[in-house]
Design a protein around this motif. Structure first.
Motif, mmCIF file in Angstrom:
data_model
loop_
_atom_site.group_PDB
_atom_site.id
_atom_site.type_symbol
_atom_site.label_atom_id
_atom_site.label_comp_id
_atom_site.label_asym_id
_atom_site.label_seq_id
_atom_site.Cartn_x
_atom_site.Cartn_y
_atom_site.Cartn_z
ATOM 1 N N VAL A 132 0.843 -1.197 0.000
ATOM 2 C CA VAL A 132 0.000 0.000 0.000
ATOM 3 C C VAL A 132 0.876 1.244 0.000
ATOM 4 O O VAL A 132 1.988 1.241 0.533
ATOM 5 C CB VAL A 132 -0.994 0.033 1.189
ATOM 6 C CG1 VAL A 132 -2.084 -1.006 1.001
ATOM 7 C CG2 VAL A 132 -0.294 -0.159 2.514
ATOM 8 N N PHE A 133 0.347 2.289 -0.620
ATOM 9 C CA PHE A 133 1.034 3.569 -0.732
ATOM 10 C C PHE A 133 0.025 4.676 -0.465
ATOM 11 O O PHE A 133 -1.167 4.522 -0.744
ATOM 12 C CB PHE A 133 1.605 3.754 -2.151
ATOM 13 C CG PHE A 133 2.597 2.706 -2.540
ATOM 14 C CD1 PHE A 133 3.937 2.871 -2.272
ATOM 15 C CD2 PHE A 133 2.185 1.541 -3.170
ATOM 16 C CE1 PHE A 133 4.866 1.899 -2.634
ATOM 17 C CE2 PHE A 133 3.096 0.571 -3.538
ATOM 18 C CZ PHE A 133 4.442 0.749 -3.270
ATOM 19 N N ALA A 134 0.512 5.815 0.029
ATOM 20 C CA ALA A 134 -0.358 6.959 0.298
ATOM 21 C C ALA A 134 0.335 8.237 -0.160
ATOM 22 O O ALA A 134 1.460 8.533 0.273
ATOM 23 C CB ALA A 134 -0.689 7.031 1.783
ATOM 24 N N ILE A 135 -0.315 8.964 -1.065
ATOM 25 C CA ILE A 135 0.184 10.263 -1.522
ATOM 26 C C ILE A 135 -0.978 11.245 -1.506
ATOM 27 O O ILE A 135 -2.141 10.855 -1.393
ATOM 28 C CB ILE A 135 0.806 10.188 -2.940
ATOM 29 C CG1 ILE A 135 -0.229 9.780 -3.990
ATOM 30 C CG2 ILE A 135 2.011 9.254 -2.949
ATOM 31 C CD1 ILE A 135 0.268 9.884 -5.427
ATOM 32 N N THR A 182 7.410 8.361 -3.137
ATOM 33 C CA THR A 182 7.879 9.694 -2.746
ATOM 34 C C THR A 182 6.900 10.819 -3.020
ATOM 35 O O THR A 182 7.052 11.914 -2.477
ATOM 36 C CB THR A 182 9.183 10.030 -3.483
ATOM 37 O OG1 THR A 182 8.896 10.124 -4.903
ATOM 38 C CG2 THR A 182 10.251 8.984 -3.228
ATOM 39 N N GLY A 183 5.929 10.613 -3.912
ATOM 40 C CA GLY A 183 5.017 11.679 -4.323
ATOM 41 C C GLY A 183 5.573 12.560 -5.422
ATOM 42 O O GLY A 183 4.919 13.496 -5.874
ATOM 43 N N GLU A 184 6.803 12.261 -5.883
ATOM 44 C CA GLU A 184 7.428 13.098 -6.907
ATOM 45 C C GLU A 184 6.671 13.024 -8.227
ATOM 46 O O GLU A 184 6.333 11.935 -8.710
ATOM 47 C CB GLU A 184 8.872 12.645 -7.141
ATOM 48 C CG GLU A 184 9.578 13.461 -8.208
ATOM 49 C CD GLU A 184 10.972 12.956 -8.545
ATOM 50 O OE1 GLU A 184 11.638 13.614 -9.364
ATOM 51 O OE2 GLU A 184 11.386 11.904 -8.018
ATOM 52 N N SER A 203 5.253 18.147 -7.270
ATOM 53 C CA SER A 203 5.165 16.893 -6.508
ATOM 54 C C SER A 203 4.150 17.019 -5.383
ATOM 55 O O SER A 203 3.777 18.142 -4.991
ATOM 56 C CB SER A 203 6.553 16.542 -5.945
ATOM 57 O OG SER A 203 7.449 16.300 -7.013
ATOM 58 N N VAL A 204 3.690 15.892 -4.870
ATOM 59 C CA VAL A 204 2.677 15.870 -3.805
ATOM 60 C C VAL A 204 3.269 15.194 -2.570
ATOM 61 O O VAL A 204 4.258 14.467 -2.659
ATOM 62 C CB VAL A 204 1.397 15.134 -4.272
ATOM 63 C CG1 VAL A 204 0.752 15.849 -5.463
ATOM 64 C CG2 VAL A 204 1.685 13.677 -4.621
#
Length: 120
Positions: free
Chosen positions: A51-54, A93-95, A103-104
């Motif tokens: 799982v990832f969160a941005i 990273t949200g990049e 980026s976020v």
């Protein structure tokens, strides 16, 4: 990358089964819209859920839409392509790969006992 020892607070979001594999959902955490992605990683030769969160807000499109983007890979990077202008955001990273200035934020995410948790 964040270590679990640095995280002050983990927030439960939902059951992992509520997010279709290789897609995202939006969640409101405090006053932040967060895009949470359930990705099946097959890079190690076996399927593993991650799982990832941005941030959900795409500054290129001026809209909260990243949770509805298409998940994929660009080389070694796991990314989401925004559904509006197709900019790619690194899920770790949200990049924003095409416009790094746009980026976020990214948050640590984990799966524990079948639930998705986001760290702050």
């Amino acid at each position: 990358m964040h270590s679990d020892q640095q995280i002050q607070h983990w927030t439960p979001i939902c059951d992992l089964a509520e997010i279709v594999p290789n897609t995202g959902v939006a969640a409101l955490i405090g006053d932040q819209q967060v895009a949470i992605f359930h990705v099946i990683d097959q890079s190690a030769g076996q399927a593993q859920a991650r799982v990832f969160a941005i941030g959900n807000y795409d500054p290129n499109a001026d809209a909260a839409v990243l949770s509805r983007g298409l998940v994929g890979n660009l080389g070694e990077r796991i990314v989401v392509a925004s559904p509006i202008y197709k900019h790619h955001f690194d899920l770790t990273t949200g990049e924003c790969l095409e416009e790094p200035a746009h980026s976020v934020p990214a948050w640590p995410a984990r799966i524990e006992q079948g639930k998705v948790w986001i760290g702050a």
